[in-house]
Scaffold this motif. Structure first.
Motif, PDB file in Angstrom:
ATOM      1  N   SER A 193      -7.498   9.391  11.730  1.00 35.48           N
ATOM      2  CA  SER A 193      -6.481   8.587  11.037  1.00 35.48           C
ATOM      3  C   SER A 193      -6.536   7.175  11.607  1.00 35.48           C
ATOM      4  CB  SER A 193      -5.092   9.178  11.247  1.00 35.48           C
ATOM      5  OG  SER A 193      -4.670   8.936  12.581  1.00 35.48           O
TER       6      SER A 193
ATOM      7  N   VAL B  18     -10.624   7.423   8.070  1.00 33.62           N
ATOM      8  CA  VAL B  18     -10.525   7.870   6.680  1.00 33.62           C
ATOM      9  C   VAL B  18      -9.259   7.276   6.086  1.00 33.62           C
ATOM     10  CG1 VAL B  18     -10.142   9.896   5.214  1.00 33.62           C
ATOM     11  CG2 VAL B  18     -11.753  10.019   7.128  1.00 33.62           C
TER      12      VAL B  18
ATOM     13  N   LEU C 254      -1.301  22.311  17.408  1.00 33.00           N
ATOM     14  CA  LEU C 254      -2.765  22.246  17.277  1.00 33.00           C
ATOM     15  C   LEU C 254      -3.472  22.598  18.578  1.00 33.00           C
ATOM     16  CD1 LEU C 254      -4.071  19.386  18.587  1.00 33.00           C
ATOM     17  CD2 LEU C 254      -2.923  18.418  16.611  1.00 33.00           C
ATOM     18  N   PHE C 255      -2.782  22.409  19.713  1.00 28.86           N
ATOM     19  CA  PHE C 255      -3.413  22.705  20.997  1.00 28.86           C
ATOM     20  C   PHE C 255      -3.680  24.211  21.135  1.00 28.86           C
ATOM     21  CE2 PHE C 255      -1.678  18.530  21.630  1.00 28.86           C
ATOM     22  CZ  PHE C 255      -2.686  17.895  22.335  1.00 28.86           C
TER      23      PHE C 255
ATOM     24  N   VAL D  66      -3.280  21.331   9.699  1.00 27.38           N
ATOM     25  CA  VAL D  66      -2.669  21.962  10.865  1.00 27.38           C
ATOM     26  C   VAL D  66      -1.673  20.947  11.421  1.00 27.38           C
ATOM     27  CG1 VAL D  66      -3.027  22.939  13.168  1.00 27.38           C
ATOM     28  CG2 VAL D  66      -4.783  23.248  11.390  1.00 27.38           C
ATOM     29  N   ASN D  67      -0.389  21.306  11.393  1.00 26.35           N
ATOM     30  CA  ASN D  67       0.632  20.371  11.828  1.00 26.35           C
ATOM     31  C   ASN D  67       1.839  21.153  12.292  1.00 26.35           C
ATOM     32  OD1 ASN D  67       2.772  18.266  11.758  1.00 26.35           O
ATOM     33  ND2 ASN D  67       1.123  17.040  10.820  1.00 26.35           N
ATOM     34  N   LYS D  68       2.499  20.659  13.333  1.00 27.19           N
ATOM     35  CA  LYS D  68       3.644  21.435  13.832  1.00 27.19           C
ATOM     36  C   LYS D  68       4.909  21.173  13.024  1.00 27.19           C
ATOM     37  CE  LYS D  68       5.195  18.218  17.372  1.00 27.19           C
ATOM     38  NZ  LYS D  68       5.261  17.885  18.786  1.00 27.19           N
ATOM     39  N   ASP D  69       4.866  20.139  12.194  1.00 31.27           N
ATOM     40  CA  ASP D  69       6.044  19.798  11.392  1.00 31.27           C
ATOM     41  C   ASP D  69       5.889  20.362   9.971  1.00 31.27           C
ATOM     42  OD1 ASP D  69       8.053  18.673   9.923  1.00 31.27           O
ATOM     43  OD2 ASP D  69       7.361  16.599  10.154  1.00 31.27           O
TER      44      ASP D  69
ATOM     45  N   SER E  49       0.815  -1.223   0.000  1.00 35.99           N
ATOM     46  CA  SER E  49       0.000   0.000   0.000  1.00 35.99           C
ATOM     47  C   SER E  49       0.844   1.267   0.000  1.00 35.99           C
ATOM     48  CB  SER E  49      -0.971  -0.002   1.173  1.00 35.99           C
ATOM     49  OG  SER E  49      -0.291   0.285   2.364  1.00 35.99           O
TER      50      SER E  49
ATOM     51  N   ARG F  27      -2.671  11.352  15.420  1.00 30.49           N
ATOM     52  CA  ARG F  27      -1.883  11.085  16.618  1.00 30.49           C
ATOM     53  C   ARG F  27      -1.385  12.372  17.279  1.00 30.49           C
ATOM     54  NH1 ARG F  27       1.026   5.671  16.081  1.00 30.49           N
ATOM     55  NH2 ARG F  27       1.917   6.661  14.247  1.00 30.49           N
ATOM     56  N   GLY F  28      -1.357  13.453  16.509  1.00 29.98           N
ATOM     57  CA  GLY F  28      -0.933  14.735  17.075  1.00 29.98           C
ATOM     58  C   GLY F  28      -1.820  15.205  18.217  1.00 29.98           C
TER      59      GLY F  28
ATOM     60  N   HIS G 276      -3.538   7.418   4.189  1.00 29.21           N
ATOM     61  CA  HIS G 276      -4.552   8.386   4.632  1.00 29.21           C
ATOM     62  C   HIS G 276      -4.992   9.238   3.427  1.00 29.21           C
ATOM     63  CE1 HIS G 276      -6.867  10.634   7.581  1.00 29.21           C
ATOM     64  NE2 HIS G 276      -6.563  11.711   6.887  1.00 29.21           N
TER      65      HIS G 276
ATOM     66  N   LYS H 133      -2.413  13.534  20.747  1.00 32.93           N
ATOM     67  CA  LYS H 133      -1.712  12.982  21.932  1.00 32.93           C
ATOM     68  C   LYS H 133      -2.515  11.973  22.751  1.00 32.93           C
ATOM     69  CE  LYS H 133       2.041  15.812  21.831  1.00 32.93           C
ATOM     70  NZ  LYS H 133       2.005  16.055  20.374  1.00 32.93           N
TER      71      LYS H 133
ATOM     72  N   GLY I  78     -10.165   2.599   5.408  1.00 29.85           N
ATOM     73  CA  GLY I  78     -11.312   3.240   6.042  1.00 29.85           C
ATOM     74  C   GLY I  78     -12.229   3.777   4.966  1.00 29.85           C
TER      75      GLY I  78
ATOM     76  N   GLY J 150       1.961  24.817  13.134  1.00 28.17           N
ATOM     77  CA  GLY J 150       1.854  25.221  14.532  1.00 28.17           C
ATOM     78  C   GLY J 150       1.298  24.125  15.408  1.00 28.17           C
TER      79      GLY J 150
HETATM   80  C1  LIG Z   1      -2.134  -1.551   4.683  1.00 28.64           C
HETATM   81  C2  LIG Z   1      -2.233  -0.241   5.409  1.00 28.64           C
HETATM   82  C3  LIG Z   1      -3.432   0.439   5.409  1.00 28.64           C
HETATM   83  C4  LIG Z   1      -3.548   1.670   6.080  1.00 28.64           C
HETATM   84  N1  LIG Z   1      -4.750   2.322   6.038  1.00 28.64           N
HETATM   85  C5  LIG Z   1      -4.848   3.540   6.628  1.00 28.64           C
HETATM   86  C6  LIG Z   1      -6.073   4.276   6.585  1.00 28.64           C
HETATM   87  O1  LIG Z   1      -7.095   3.817   6.048  1.00 28.64           O
HETATM   88  N2  LIG Z   1      -6.109   5.502   7.154  1.00 28.64           N
HETATM   89  C7  LIG Z   1      -5.022   6.062   7.770  1.00 28.64           C
HETATM   90  O2  LIG Z   1      -5.130   7.183   8.279  1.00 28.64           O
HETATM   91  N3  LIG Z   1      -3.864   5.376   7.856  1.00 28.64           N
HETATM   92  C8  LIG Z   1      -3.760   4.138   7.304  1.00 28.64           C
HETATM   93  N4  LIG Z   1      -2.586   3.451   7.431  1.00 28.64           N
HETATM   94  C9  LIG Z   1      -1.563   3.965   8.373  1.00 28.64           C
HETATM   95  C10 LIG Z   1      -0.679   5.070   7.824  1.00 28.64           C
HETATM   96  O3  LIG Z   1       0.419   4.489   7.168  1.00 28.64           O
HETATM   97  C11 LIG Z   1      -0.161   5.953   8.983  1.00 28.64           C
HETATM   98  O4  LIG Z   1       0.511   5.143   9.915  1.00 28.64           O
HETATM   99  C12 LIG Z   1      -1.258   6.733   9.713  1.00 28.64           C
HETATM  100  O5  LIG Z   1      -2.097   7.399   8.786  1.00 28.64           O
HETATM  101  C13 LIG Z   1      -0.633   7.740  10.651  1.00 28.64           C
HETATM  102  O6  LIG Z   1      -1.596   8.397  11.420  1.00 28.64           O
HETATM  103  P1  LIG Z   1      -1.323   9.863  11.993  1.00 28.64           P
HETATM  104  O7  LIG Z   1      -1.069  10.778  10.865  1.00 28.64           O
HETATM  105  O8  LIG Z   1      -2.446  10.176  12.914  1.00 28.64           O
HETATM  106  O9  LIG Z   1      -0.038   9.665  12.911  1.00 28.64           O
HETATM  107  P2  LIG Z   1       1.460  10.104  12.691  1.00 28.64           P
HETATM  108  O10 LIG Z   1       1.988   9.636  11.398  1.00 28.64           O
HETATM  109  O11 LIG Z   1       2.178   9.725  13.918  1.00 28.64           O
HETATM  110  O12 LIG Z   1       1.382  11.686  12.581  1.00 28.64           O
HETATM  111  C14 LIG Z   1       1.081  12.547  13.639  1.00 28.64           C
HETATM  112  C15 LIG Z   1       1.300  13.966  13.128  1.00 28.64           C
HETATM  113  O13 LIG Z   1       0.896  14.878  14.124  1.00 28.64           O
HETATM  114  C16 LIG Z   1       1.807  15.960  14.148  1.00 28.64           C
HETATM  115  N5  LIG Z   1       1.774  16.537  15.487  1.00 28.64           N
HETATM  116  C17 LIG Z   1       2.205  15.986  16.644  1.00 28.64           C
HETATM  117  N6  LIG Z   1       1.954  16.796  17.674  1.00 28.64           N
HETATM  118  C18 LIG Z   1       1.365  17.894  17.164  1.00 28.64           C
HETATM  119  C19 LIG Z   1       0.887  19.105  17.738  1.00 28.64           C
HETATM  120  N7  LIG Z   1       0.949  19.341  19.057  1.00 28.64           N
HETATM  121  N8  LIG Z   1       0.340  20.020  16.906  1.00 28.64           N
HETATM  122  C20 LIG Z   1       0.259  19.803  15.571  1.00 28.64           C
HETATM  123  N9  LIG Z   1       0.704  18.674  14.994  1.00 28.64           N
HETATM  124  C21 LIG Z   1       1.247  17.745  15.781  1.00 28.64           C
HETATM  125  C22 LIG Z   1       3.139  15.353  13.790  1.00 28.64           C
HETATM  126  O14 LIG Z   1       4.011  16.339  13.233  1.00 28.64           O
HETATM  127  C23 LIG Z   1       2.735  14.289  12.769  1.00 28.64           C
HETATM  128  O15 LIG Z   1       2.793  14.790  11.453  1.00 28.64           O
HETATM  129  C24 LIG Z   1      -2.438   2.215   6.769  1.00 28.64           C
HETATM  130  C25 LIG Z   1      -1.237   1.529   6.771  1.00 28.64           C
HETATM  131  C26 LIG Z   1      -1.112   0.319   6.102  1.00 28.64           C
HETATM  132  C27 LIG Z   1       0.222  -0.379   6.106  1.00 28.64           C
END
Ligand SMILES: Cc1cc2nc3c(=O)[nH]c(=O)nc-3n(C[C@H](O)[C@H](O)[C@H](O)COP(=O)(O)OP(=O)(O)OC[C@H]3O[C@@H](n4cnc5c(N)ncnc54)[C@H](O)[C@@H]3O)c2cc1C
Ligand SMILES: Nc1ncnc2c1ncn2[C@@H]1O[C@H](COP(=O)(O)O)[C@@H](O)[C@H]1O
Lengths: 251, 325
Positions: free
Chosen positions: B238, B253, B309-310, B289-292, A13, B213-214, B276, B216, B257, B307
């Motif tokens: 996510s 999503v 998000l909190f 909206v992302n801090k990175d 994927s 995951r941002g 995603h 927390k 999803g 920035g």
């Molecule tokens: C077969 C397969 C299918 C999948 N299907 C899906 C799917 O349907 N949907 C999906 O979403 N994922 C899917 N995934 C998972 C995908 O690869 C990612 O692991 C997932 O989307 C990550 O979720 P995330 O962005 O919430 O977390 P992370 O990747 O950990 O990202 C968190 C983000 O939050 C930011 N952040 C942290 N703290 C703060 C703050 N205080 N303020 C602002 N920003 C902050 C960080 O900079 C980071 O960019 C799949 C994976 C596989 C292998």
């Protein structure tokens, strides 16, 4: 209980997709191929059903090129399926109805009470081979199940729809396609991988099928407007809202 | 002589689905381009009374299968009904809802053809209907056409324009014979259990606010709920937060999803992994909206705020409340 699971080998994927010069296929160079993630749920459900029934056999069928044998042996048989059939095809990328015709012919040639599919293959995203095969078999079908309750040959299937879950009652023989939420697929362990080496894997040519959907071209996704960073931190909020209102007009 | 364009129109709780009206509107455009008639097909129990409302969308004929046996969805029975006019059609269209995606496969099966699932564009070229659809989770698009017989296609909700064909239109409404046999009723929906909270479904929402995951932890999810309420949107998530158990499956999503294409999608604390993006990159306007600043989500976002998000989300919620509240 005789159980069949149909599986497909697909690009991982996260694979980068590059369109070949012919404009109709993808360049497989550097692409890792895996068991279609939804088919993991299908295989896992087959294993659980057999464990619950206490008897029976799980046959897995894949239609594809010779590489699919690797997926069947090292992944699906290693997870615990009993035997595998590889329906070898000469043309790359078969039409869904042609795929279903070949799968249905193979399923009809063996004893089967239930057939599991994935809800979709993540290469063509067709989300239909289960329904097409069920129609050809003349069996009832529930797509995208997240829960199955077994009571002898009676089954209650749960399938999420907008705003709720449909509850469907049916009897075997039947076809189901699996999606996330149905179960947590197991990983093959060393014992499973060793046992898989001795399991039967039959290879035969797939029944030729007649394609009905013609692929005219494969293209890159439409480009999105250039991204714009409005600003840093909460001070950027008023500017963002103004843009959403006045430029994008979505608020 | 090319056949008509046939569009299946779905109703829920006595009302036609907006996405079906989008499909019917697209059917009008395709039928006009082909120079063939447009037929709408309505199935259910007690649906006949409403069927005439569809005339405003421009069908030349509305066909109704109204029977108490059709009160609940039964895929094979419904497909048998659609396949009847579908057999001689140029195209058979329906919205890619949960029901439509399933029904489409059964209709295609009965017509011994393949389905063009989840199309984002249709056009007519040289008298043929050509469909464009995402493959490889939106990393490529395929253009396809039927090599013989009708093109059977489902259309992604929120992508095609809903358009009334103008006032003063008339068209006959005709009852269809129910040809489904008992064997077609072996998989009948017994009931639909509504999700605990009566929330808007993601695939139908015009605005979606998603968190990752941002955030927390689940205790902070109120930031997403508040923003969603302020903009009148639905909530998404996510996979990372769904797998962590913070949010239910139905909010996910992405590739495993839901596929959504709202007018406005907020991705908050979501990195923008390819899986995603697969579920939301056809949204009209994306805000991140992302801090990175290097997070991949900024590559697809129309607008971004770098920035914490909190701090950003409460300010955004307050601003929207002020504006819309
Ligand atoms: C077969 C397969 C299918 C999948 N299907 C899906 C799917 O349907 N949907 C999906 O979403 N994922 C899917 N995934 C998972 C995908 O690869 C990612 O692991 C997932 O989307 C990550 O979720 P995330 O962005 O919430 O977390 P992370 O990747 O950990 O990202 C968190 C983000 O939050 C930011 N952040 C942290 N703290 C703060 C703050 N205080 N303020 C602002 N920003 C902050 C960080 O900079 C980071 O960019 C799949 C994976 C596989 C292998
Ligand atoms: N070539 C194939 N061989 C075996 N099973 C397949 C094949 N193609 C599709 N399937 C099955 O059908 C499901 C749905 O595929 P699709 O309709 O192509 O999205 C997959 O998850 C598999 O279970």
């Amino acid at each position: 209980m005789n159980i069949v699971a149909c599986i497909k080998r697909v690009p991982d994927s996260s694979a980068r997709i590059k369109i070949s010069a012919d404009g109709k296929s993808i360049d497989p160079a550097g692409v890792e191929f895996v068991l279609n993630p939804y088919d993991e749920f299908a295989v896992e459900e087959a294993l659980r059903l057999k464990e619950k029934a206490g008897t029976g056999e799980i046959a897995v069928i894949a239609l594809g090129g010779p590489e699919s044998a690797e997926t069947l042996r090292n992944k699906v048989l290693a997870m615990g399926a009993d035997r595998a059939v590889l329906l070898k095809e000469s043309t790359a990328g078969r039409d869904p109805i042609a795929t279903a015709q070949a799968l249905a012919a193979e399923i009809k040639s063996r004893p089967a009470d239930v057939v599991f599919f994935g809800i979709k293959a993540i290469d063509d995203d067709g989300a239909q081979v289960a329904a097409l095969t069920a129609t050809l078999l003349g069996w009832p079908c529930v797509a995208g199940v997240t829960k199955l309750e077994w009571n002898g040959r009676k089954v209650t299937a749960h399938r999420p729809v907008e705003g709720g879950t449909e509850i469907v009652d049916l009897e075997l023989p039947a076809v189901f396609s699996a999606q996330k939420g149905l179960n947590d697929p197991r990983f093959p362990n060393i014992k499973g991988i060793m046992a898989a080496k001795k399991k039967p894997l039959e290879e035969k040519p797939a029944l030729p099928g007649e394609p009905r959907l013609q692929l005219l071209s494969l293209e890159n996704p439409p480009s999105r407007p250039a991204p714009r960073i409005v600003g840093q931190g909460k001070d950027a909020v008023p500017a963002l809202v103004k843009l959403l209102r006045e430029e994008a007009r979505v608020i | 002589m090319p056949g008509p364009v046939v569009v299946f129109v779905e109703s829920r709780d006595g009302a036609f689905k907006k996405s079906s009206l989008e499909a019917l509107s697209e059917g009008r455009r395709i039928a006009t381009a082909l120079g063939v008639p447009l037929q709408a097909v309505v199935i259910g129990s007690g649906v006949a009374a409403k069927a005439a409302d569809l005339v405003a969308y421009g069908p030349d004929l509305v066909k109704v299968a109204d029977h108490e046996r059709l009160a609940k969805y039964a895929n094979a029975a419904w497909a048998r009904i659609v396949a009847r006019p579908g057999a001689d059609a140029s195209a058979v269209l329906m919205s890619a809802t949960a029901l439509g995606r399933d029904l489409g496969g059964h209709v295609a099966g009965m017509l011994s053809t393949s389905l063009a699932q989840d199309c984002t564009e249709l056009r007519v070229d040289g008298g043929r209907v050509i469909a464009r659809r995402p493959v490889y989770a939106g990393k490529a698009f395929a253009s396809v056409a039927a090599s013989a017989g009708p093109l059977v296609a489902t259309l992604r909700p929120n992508v095609f324009r809903e358009e009334s064909a103008g006032p003063g239109r008339t068209a006959p409404v005709e009852n269809m014979p129910i040809e489904a046999q008992d064997v077609d009723f072996r998989a009948v929906v017994r009931e639909i259990v509504a999700t605990a909270t009566k929330k808007m479904d993601l695939t139908e929402a015009n605005v979606i606010v998603s968190g990752g995951r941002g955030l927390k932890g689940p205790e902070n999810w109120g930031l997403i709920t508040d923003l969603a309420a302020a903009v009148g949107g639905a909530q998404g998530a996510s996979r990372a937060v769904v797998d962590a158990g913070w949010r239910p499956h139905e909010e996910q999503v992405g590739q495993t999803g839901k596929t959504v294409s709202p007018s406005l999608y907020f991705a908050c604390g979501i990195s923008g992994a390819i899986q995603h993006l697969a579920g939301m990159s056809s949204s009209r306007v994306i805000v991140a909206v992302n801090k990175d600043p290097d997070a991949p989500i900024f590559k697809v976002a129309n607008y971004g705020i770098v920035g914490d998000l909190f701090e950003v989300l409460p300010a955004l919620t307050a601003e929207f409340r002020k504006l819309l509240g």
